[in-house]
Design a protein around this motif. Structure first.
Motif, mmCIF file in Angstrom:
data_model
loop_
_atom_site.group_PDB
_atom_site.id
_atom_site.type_symbol
_atom_site.label_atom_id
_atom_site.label_comp_id
_atom_site.label_asym_id
_atom_site.label_seq_id
_atom_site.Cartn_x
_atom_site.Cartn_y
_atom_site.Cartn_z
ATOM 1 N N ARG A 50 47.689 42.163 41.571
ATOM 2 C CA ARG A 50 48.658 41.081 41.766
ATOM 3 C C ARG A 50 50.064 41.586 41.479
ATOM 4 N N VAL A 84 42.368 43.611 38.667
ATOM 5 C CA VAL A 84 42.809 42.475 39.483
ATOM 6 C C VAL A 84 44.248 42.107 39.139
ATOM 7 N N MET A 144 42.936 43.847 45.034
ATOM 8 C CA MET A 144 42.116 43.170 44.027
ATOM 9 C C MET A 144 40.652 43.583 44.145
ATOM 10 N N GLU A 197 41.891 35.362 43.998
ATOM 11 C CA GLU A 197 41.901 36.056 42.714
ATOM 12 C C GLU A 197 40.936 35.401 41.729
#
Length: 502
Positions: free
Chosen positions: A407, A403, A391, A250
């Motif tokens: 998550r 993004v 993502m 990430e």
């Protein structure tokens, strides 16, 4: 070795209080330090600093000490002190191996990682590589810090663990503040991190030896101990690995595609949510050694599970509500209006996102205490397999917010592990419990959110108004919870005793 003391309600409450204090002070210090560090480094350089800190916290720090906590608690209560030497020997050897491997891999791959993967600009490339070198050593030392800290948890010395942890946090944050104020860069901050974690590890090791003499009784290995402790640790390492991969991906993906400045905004916006998750997790820190000491069948632990889950769900929902409703006001006061304009939506998404693993912390700890951390591995692996492709896809559509949403969706998938846990542990889903809990909390949250929004929108943005809004919303929230019988009279008494102990 000290004779283990049975954990009554008062000692459990005291351990919960000390667990919470391991995060209250660090959070307060970090809230003070972050604006100073960001202002000194600049958002772009702070993004690099946050990236390297992520490597330290989420690369090779695989929680190898968890086996120590579980088996020390279990063997002390059953009087099998000779086996404690074995779990310590296996864990220390495993930690050394992982730490050295992690440090070597990090050092050897630093230049390639910085230049070809993260695409750090030339002007910051050399300093970033040097920072990664320092991070490699911090990773090695941090693993032993975790192991010796796990020993104190296994012998139920949460009071001492809390005090030592807080002292280390004070030293770390105070040093960072001074260094940032004087204009030092990322490398100096990380060197101070290395110094503080090294001293902290030495001190914790000294106290661990005091309360667990088996540490100095000499190494002891057997085929059975290596298989048992290594197998347990493998599951812990496995789920730490897969979840850490998602976090590192990430941050690396945001840096590579959107730039380190975007990562700075992204990470700062995620910080309150991460603190909330860590705080809630610290409240249930004592569950794993406590469950490890239990000889009762899983279904006999159902009242324990529902009470702990309800408490965690209530606390987490309240904090998420405060952050979501007050995201713009909080960031404006904390980091400034310009910063808030670029990251308030990120804060709201992150707050909901990190609230999910906070709620899952009860079952997470119980599975470790019951000796089945492999189920946590499966949940983390599925979450990561879902999260990483999302993502990549969502970042192209919505940027950093995409993004963050990816998550969130990955954590929603992870939450399905609750279904598996209840079917495995209790042979049935607790549908009535969840329905009553969710509906009641929805009512409490709606009323409290309205109060908070009305106060924040009716007055100017300042800390007094924000705190008063949070207090008013909290009062409405918990009065409604009491009126709707979400919190029983018995639990109210326990909460008051907990507050007195805290």
């Amino acid at each position: 070795m000290e004779t283990p003391v049975p954990q009554n309600a008062r000692s459990i409450a005291r351990n919960i209080a000390y667990g919470g204090m391991t995060w209250i002070l660090p959070v307060a210090l970090s809230l003070i330090a972050t604006p100073v560090i960001v202002g000194s480094l600049g958002v772009e350089v702070y993004g690099i600093y946050a990236l390297v800190l992520g490597m330290i916290g989420y690369s090779f720090s695989f929680g190898v000490g968890r086996a120590v906590t579980k088996y020390i608690a279990e063997y002390r209560i059953t009087g099998q002190s000779e086996k404690i030497r074995e779990v310590l020997s296996v864990t220390l050897l495993l930690g050394l191996g992982i730490g050295l491997f992690g440090a070597i891999v990090t050092i050897l791959s630093a230049r390639f990682l910085v230049s070809d993967i993260l695409l750090i600009p030339d002007v910051a490339r050399d300093s970033t590589i040097l920072a990664v070198y320092v991070a490699a050593v911090v990773i090695l030392v941090s693993i032993f810090n975790q192991i010796f800290g796990a020993i104190l948890q296994g012998v139920h010395r949460f009071d001492l663990y809390s005090k030592l942890y807080n002292l280390g946090s004070i030293a770390l944050m105070s040093g960072n503040l001074v260094l940032a104020w004087w204009g030092f860069g990322v490398t100096a901050l990380l060197l101070w991190n290395l110094i503080t974690v090294t001293i902290s590890t030495i001190v914790i090791a000294i106290y661990s030896r005091k309360f667990l003499p088996e540490i100095v009784a000499g190494p002891r290995f057997s085929k059975a101990s290596v298989k048992l402790f290594g197998g347990y640790s493998a599951s812990i390492i496995g789920y730490q690995l897969v979840t850490n991969v998602m976090l590192l991906f990430e941050r690396a993906w945001v840096t590579r595609t959107l730039g380190s400045e975007s990562l700075g905004y992204y990470v700062v916006a995620a910080t309150p949510g991460l603190f909330m998750q860590a705080f809630v997790g610290s409240l249930v820190l004592m569950m794993m050694p406590l469950v490890s000491e239990k000889t009762a069948r899983a279904d006999e632990m159902l009242p324990f599970y529902t009470k702990a889950t309800r408490l965690v769900f209530v606390i987490t929902t309240f904090f998420v509500m405060i952050l979501v409703v007050g995201s713009d006001s909080f960031l404006t006061l904390w980091m400034g209006a310009e910063f808030a304009s670029r990251s308030d939506s990120l804060l709201a998404i992150h707050a909901v996102s990190f609230g999910i693993p906070a709620i899952l912390s009860v079952t997470w700890q119980m599975k470790e205490g019951m000796g089945v951390p492999r189920y946590n591995f499966f949940a983390g692996a599925v979450s990561t397999l879902v999260g990483i492709p999302l993502m990549i896809w969502f970042s192209r559509l919505f940027g950093a917010e995409g993004v963050a949403v990816a998550r969130l969706l990955a954590f929603i998938v992870m939450s399905l592990s609750l279904i598996h846990f209840e079917l495995w542990a209790f042979k049935r889903l607790q549908l009535k419990f969840w329905f009553q809990l969710i509906v009641t909390l929805a009512v409490c949250t709606a009323l409290a959110s309205l109060v908070q929004w009305l106060i924040l929108s009716s007055f100017g943005v300042n800390w007094v108004v924000f705190v008063l809004a949070a207090i008013a919303a909290g009062s409405v929230f918990f009065v409604a919870a009491w009126a709707l019988r979400l919190i029983s009279d018995e639990e109210q008494g326990q909460l008051l005793r907990f507050l007195r102990l805290a």
